[in-house]
Design an enzyme around this catalytic site. Structure first.
Site, PDB file in Angstrom:
ATOM      1  N   HIS A  34       0.813  -1.222   0.000  1.00 31.86           N
ATOM      2  CA  HIS A  34       0.000   0.000   0.000  1.00 31.86           C
ATOM      3  C   HIS A  34       0.848   1.276   0.000  1.00 31.86           C
ATOM      4  O   HIS A  34       0.290   2.375  -0.018  1.00 31.86           O
ATOM      5  CB  HIS A  34      -0.985   0.021   1.174  1.00 31.86           C
ATOM      6  CG  HIS A  34      -2.037  -1.049   1.087  1.00 31.86           C
ATOM      7  ND1 HIS A  34      -3.165  -0.913   0.320  1.00 31.86           N
ATOM      8  CD2 HIS A  34      -2.107  -2.282   1.653  1.00 31.86           C
ATOM      9  CE1 HIS A  34      -3.911  -2.018   0.434  1.00 31.86           C
ATOM     10  NE2 HIS A  34      -3.269  -2.863   1.224  1.00 31.86           N
ATOM     11  N   ASP A 171       4.073  -4.279  -9.742  1.00 30.92           N
ATOM     12  CA  ASP A 171       4.002  -5.688 -10.139  1.00 30.92           C
ATOM     13  C   ASP A 171       4.740  -5.933 -11.449  1.00 30.92           C
ATOM     14  O   ASP A 171       5.504  -6.897 -11.588  1.00 30.92           O
ATOM     15  CB  ASP A 171       2.548  -6.122 -10.272  1.00 30.92           C
ATOM     16  CG  ASP A 171       1.830  -6.174  -8.941  1.00 30.92           C
ATOM     17  OD1 ASP A 171       2.502  -6.038  -7.897  1.00 30.92           O
ATOM     18  OD2 ASP A 171       0.603  -6.334  -8.935  1.00 30.92           O
ATOM     19  N   TYR A 221      -9.951  -1.899  -1.362  1.00 32.76           N
ATOM     20  CA  TYR A 221      -8.689  -1.364  -1.882  1.00 32.76           C
ATOM     21  C   TYR A 221      -8.887   0.062  -2.374  1.00 32.76           C
ATOM     22  O   TYR A 221      -8.098   0.964  -2.058  1.00 32.76           O
ATOM     23  CB  TYR A 221      -8.192  -2.254  -3.021  1.00 32.76           C
ATOM     24  CG  TYR A 221      -6.979  -1.720  -3.761  1.00 32.76           C
ATOM     25  CD1 TYR A 221      -5.704  -1.843  -3.225  1.00 32.76           C
ATOM     26  CD2 TYR A 221      -7.115  -1.090  -4.994  1.00 32.76           C
ATOM     27  CE1 TYR A 221      -4.597  -1.363  -3.902  1.00 32.76           C
ATOM     28  CE2 TYR A 221      -6.018  -0.609  -5.675  1.00 32.76           C
ATOM     29  CZ  TYR A 221      -4.760  -0.744  -5.134  1.00 32.76           C
ATOM     30  OH  TYR A 221      -3.663  -0.260  -5.807  1.00 32.76           O
TER      31      TYR A 221
END
Length: 385
Positions: A34, A171, A221
């Site tokens: 986060h 990612d 999220y």
């Protein structure tokens, strides 16, 4: 890569075109969840669980894709890219093809078979492995000469423009830039990075998969991202130069603590502390101080649980259970939260005994099967044949 022979055999059973074979890994994140969307610091790395691709151009306008593990296929004209209504996995591939077309890259029809051992919806970035693997494969078979930065941009834009996902570069960066036995110390503000050598031959990262599947479009999220934007707006009233929570020091935050709504302060405090924790953990890695690194993993989980409030009973149980074993240095939830995996830093002694014990305790507590993966840090997406 153990899937190479299986994918090769399947490919040549289905198609006549000559294939190129490549491997695209999943990823872990050791610390810094986060913090990426707050322009912060993260510590991701590719792992030795991934997806093997067989891909070849077929000199037509037709694209044929077989998802080996699902035994599902799609066929379409490369000049007519439309979202699939019933195959979510296909949309990650379609988004990459769409981005190649938008960029004016000269690609035509192709055949593709893919499969592997990377579990979907476990927080190990299986969707990113799909995107980066296809981007890399299209570049190779059509000889486009793209760089890793090009692939980074293509796959990130595919996420945003085609899938509508509000994700950062983390990612894709881990997938494309990883080096075996190294953690990436990545600054999400400017993509500055270092490869920190592990030299941890006597350790493994064990991933305990709760079997609670993650939703990439999770409302929780998105709510956390919104909370961080609200926090910046509040902080700017008192410290105008703060543009992101990365710009906020613990000392500065403490001075305006009473000016913030308590739940918003807690979330802000976690992000500020976690960014500092990653910075300090990088020194631990350089010094090979795994005891200190492990303590930071536990501290990270406590913050994610108590301040950022993204944990769940299953994740908390596994982290607390891990403290009973001398060979576990540290553990924390990994990724978005609310499910997915706990990542543990484990000394390689009595590992199977420990894993079996944790599985039994999890089954007894929740009545659910626990899956464990022993992971090594691997190289980035690359050709294998």
């Amino acid at each position: 890569m153990a899937d190479l022979s299986r994918i090769r055999n399947l490919y040549y059973q289905q198609f006549e075109s000559k294939a190129t074979f490549l491997y695209s890994p999943g990823r872990i994140n050791l610390l810094g969840d986060h913090t990426d969307y707050n322009a912060g610091l993260v510590m991701p790395a590719a792992i030795d669980f991934g997806i093997t691709f067989g891909i070849g151009k077929n000199n037509t306008d037709e694209v044929n894709i077989l998802a080996a593990d699902r035994n599902e296929r799609i066929t379409f004209n490369i000049n007519k890219i439309e979202k699939s209504q019933d195959k979510e996995w296909a949309n990650f591939l379609l988004g990459v093809i769409d981005q190649f077309k938008r960029n004016g890259e000269k690609i035509g029809g192709f055949d593709l078979v893919f499969g592997g051992d990377l579990p979907a919806c476990a927080g190990l970035s299986s969707s990113t492995a799909l995107e980066c693997g296809l981007s890399f494969g299209l570049d190779r078979i059509f000889e486009l000469g793209l760089s890793k930065r090009d692939h980074l941009s293509i796959t990130h834009k595919a996420d945003k423009d085609f899938m509508g996902l509000n994700r950062t570069y983390m990612d894709q960066f881990a997938n494309l830039f990883s080096v075996a036995n190294h953690i990436i110390y990545l600054d999400c503000k400017n993509l500055y990075h270092e490869h920190l050598e592990l030299e941890m031959s006597s350790f493994r990262f064990v991933l305990f998969d709760t079997q609670i599947k993650l939703d990439l479009n999770s409302s929780e999220y998105n709510a956390r991202r919104q909370a961080c934007e609200d926090a910046v707006e509040t902080v700017q009233k008192y410290i105008p130069q703060v543009k992101t929570l990365r710009d906020l020091t613990p000392e500065a935050l403490d001075k305006i603590k009473n000016k913030m709504y308590p739940p918003l302060y807690e979330k802000t405090s976690f992000i500020v502390e976690e960014i500092k924790r990653v910075e300090d953990a990088a020194r631990d890695v350089r010094r090979k101080d795994w005891d200190s690194f492990g303590r930071k993993m536990y501290e990270s989980h406590e913050g994610l649980r108590d301040k950022y409030k993204v944990s769940c009973p299953e994740l908390d149980f596994l982290v607390e259970k891990s403290k009973n074993y001398e060979n576990i240095k540290g553990a924390r939830l990994m990724g978005t939260g609310f499910g997915g995996c706990v990542i543990a830093l484990v000394k390689m002694s009595n590992v199977e005994e420990m894993i079996n014990d944790v599985k039994k305790a999890y089954k007894k507590k929740f009545g659910k099967k626990l899956i464990a993966y022993k992971a090594r840090i691997s190289n980035s997406t690359s050709l294998i044949a």
